[in-house]
Scaffold this motif. Structure first.
Motif, PDB file in Angstrom:
ATOM      1  N   TYR A 215      -2.895  -4.061 -48.250  1.00 23.19           N
ATOM      2  CA  TYR A 215      -3.775  -2.806 -48.756  1.00 23.19           C
ATOM      3  C   TYR A 215      -3.159  -1.371 -47.872  1.00 23.19           C
TER       4      TYR A 215
ATOM      5  N   THR B 101      -9.732  -2.822 -38.257  1.00 23.91           N
ATOM      6  CA  THR B 101      -8.890  -3.524 -39.358  1.00 23.91           C
ATOM      7  C   THR B 101      -9.740  -4.043 -40.431  1.00 23.91           C
ATOM      8  N   PRO B 102      -9.350  -4.368 -41.851  1.00 21.56           N
ATOM      9  CA  PRO B 102     -10.059  -3.553 -42.609  1.00 21.56           C
ATOM     10  C   PRO B 102     -10.847  -4.976 -43.565  1.00 21.56           C
TER      11      PRO B 102
ATOM     12  N   GLY C 222     -11.137  -3.707 -33.796  1.00 21.64           N
ATOM     13  CA  GLY C 222     -11.608  -4.619 -35.040  1.00 21.64           C
ATOM     14  C   GLY C 222     -12.752  -4.804 -35.562  1.00 21.64           C
TER      15      GLY C 222
ATOM     16  N   THR D  57      -4.352  -5.328 -31.849  1.00 16.77           N
ATOM     17  CA  THR D  57      -3.451  -4.925 -32.261  1.00 16.77           C
ATOM     18  C   THR D  57      -4.138  -3.689 -32.860  1.00 16.77           C
TER      19      THR D  57
ATOM     20  N   GLN E 202      -7.100   2.241 -36.111  1.00 23.11           N
ATOM     21  CA  GLN E 202      -6.952   0.858 -35.156  1.00 23.11           C
ATOM     22  C   GLN E 202      -8.412   0.019 -35.323  1.00 23.11           C
TER      23      GLN E 202
ATOM     24  N   LYS F 146     -11.918  -0.390 -41.506  1.00 22.81           N
ATOM     25  CA  LYS F 146     -10.750   0.198 -41.317  1.00 22.81           C
ATOM     26  C   LYS F 146     -11.318   2.030 -42.317  1.00 22.81           C
TER      27      LYS F 146
ATOM     28  N   GLY G 296      -7.479  -6.063 -34.750  1.00 22.64           N
ATOM     29  CA  GLY G 296      -7.234  -4.426 -34.314  1.00 22.64           C
ATOM     30  C   GLY G 296      -8.243  -4.089 -32.992  1.00 22.64           C
TER      31      GLY G 296
ATOM     32  N   GLY H 286      -4.344  -2.715 -36.102  1.00 20.60           N
ATOM     33  CA  GLY H 286      -5.634  -2.970 -37.505  1.00 20.60           C
ATOM     34  C   GLY H 286      -5.136  -4.221 -37.543  1.00 20.60           C
ATOM     35  N   CYS H 287      -3.792  -5.337 -37.444  1.00 17.79           N
ATOM     36  CA  CYS H 287      -3.507  -6.152 -37.851  1.00 17.79           C
ATOM     37  C   CYS H 287      -4.822  -7.603 -37.846  1.00 17.79           C
TER      38      CYS H 287
ATOM     39  N   ILE I 235      -0.711  -3.350 -42.860  1.00 16.13           N
ATOM     40  CA  ILE I 235      -1.302  -4.377 -41.815  1.00 16.13           C
ATOM     41  C   ILE I 235      -0.967  -5.934 -43.225  1.00 16.13           C
ATOM     42  N   GLU I 236      -0.923  -6.227 -41.189  1.00 18.74           N
ATOM     43  CA  GLU I 236      -0.719  -7.696 -41.463  1.00 18.74           C
ATOM     44  C   GLU I 236      -1.164  -8.775 -41.118  1.00 18.74           C
TER      45      GLU I 236
END
Length: 365
Positions: free
Chosen positions: A283, A259-260, A247, A322, A257, A251, A244, A324-325, A311-312
């Protein structure tokens, strides 16, 4: 006889008058001192030796005042020898002052050269760090300003205008500090042993699950920008990925934005998506929900924020930023897509080793 005496007296008077009407020569040293003053000024005396130069000027002014006074005296009584002696002393002092200026100037030159070298390396180090994380874009504006000032300072240095160059260099520090303040909080977490320990534990548990059950498992490593597919607990394929826009951080809520980070599973395989193909993960999980509620309660995130989702791991290119993906090149998502199923574990961590790319880069700061 009287006539002879009168004649001799008249001749003597004429001789005395002739001698008296011829004024003594003004010492050339005074003009030399005046030229010396100008040369000292050209050499930067006011910059590199202001106190000494001021004393020199006061002494020169006294010599000139003494000259005016002496010239105003009756010609018979004019005596420039003391003024000449003063001028010679002043010229000697000027010569010593010239050496002081030269030495101070050379010291200043070396100092400016060292600062230019330091700031150049510092900016290059920070620019390198900005390229390692998406959030680096937030620091680049300050670094661009620092580079412009450094270029101006370098040009002034090359023209021997060390005072102006130093002034430009002093302004660089603020922009560099601003860039560091932007980058450091983001990068610090990758050198934080408590974070590393937590990430290592999650990765080890996921790898162990793959080994014990024989199913594939995915480890996404943010610091290395890699996705590693494990089979039977052993690395099988490694892919480069993008994150992200923010990222590098974990997250917190929808729209940040980021990334988890955590332990997830593939919940859906999308053979046709906006980004070629996609693997949807679960997520937010239970831990994400708890963290979200706690953060909201403590005012750490906007009160009206939502936790988000969707989230992908998808295609579209590993170099894209991205929302967050996790992104991959299309041919790589094709490969991964064929090797995993719904239920495949996906663990996203910041790093799995304290000596990771970002913690090592932090040593440069």
């Amino acid at each position: 006889m009287v006539q002879n005496i009168v004649k001799k007296a008249l001749i003597l008077s004429i001789m005395i008058m002739a001698i008296g009407c011829s004024a003594p020569e003004i010492p050339p040293e005074i003009q030399t001192a005046e030229k010396q003053e100008h040369n000292l000024w050209l050499s930067g005396a006011e910059i590199y030796a202001p106190d000494e130069f001021n004393h020199y000027r006061i002494s020169l002014r006294k010599v000139k005042d003494d000259l005016i006074k002496e010239k105003s005296r009756f010609t018979w009584f004019q005596d420039y020898r003391p003024i000449q002696a003063e001028s010679r002393t002043l010229i000697e002092a000027g010569s010593n002052l010239q050496k002081i200026i030269l030495d101070t100037r050379n010291i200043k030159k070396a100092s400016i050269s060292d600062k230019i070298y330091f700031f150049k390396n510092r900016i290059e180090t920070l620019k390198g760090l900005t390229e390692m994380i998406n959030e680096g874009r937030l620091a680049r504006k300050d670094l661009i300003k620092a580079e412009l000032l450094l270029s101006e300072a370098t040009n002034m240095y090359n023209k021997s205008d060390y005072k102006a160059a130093d002034g430009k260099l002093k302004n660089i520090s603020g922009y560099i500090k601003a860039a560091e303040n932007t980058l450091r909080p983001i990068l610090d977490r990758y050198a934080d042993r408590s974070h590393i320990k937590k990430w290592q534990k999650m990765a080890d548990e996921t790898i162990a699950e793959s080994k014990n059950t024989g199913i594939p498992a995915i480890i996404v490593n943010k610091s290395e920008r890699t996705l590693i597919l494990y089979k039977n607990g052993v690395p099988f394929r490694t892919y480069d990925v993008g994150l992200g826009r923010n990222g590098s951080l974990d997250k917190s809520y929808a729209g940040d934005q980021k990334t988890p980070e955590g332990k997830y599973r593939i919940t859906k395989k999308l053979s046709a998506s906006r980004f070629h193909k996609a693997l949807l993960i679960n997520y937010p999980n239970e831990e994400d929900m708890r963290n979200f509620i706690s953060a909201k309660k403590n005012g750490l995130i906007p009160s009206k924020s939502k936790i988000g989702g969707l989230i992908e791991i998808h295609g579209g290119g590993k170099d894209s930023m991205t929302y967050g993906c996790i992104s991959m090149d299309n041919n790589m998502i094709d490969s991964l897509f064929s090797l995993v199923n719904v239920g495949t574990p996906v663990t996203i961590v910041g790093a799995v080793d304290h000596n990771n790319t970002l913690s090592s880069a932090m040593e440069g700061l």
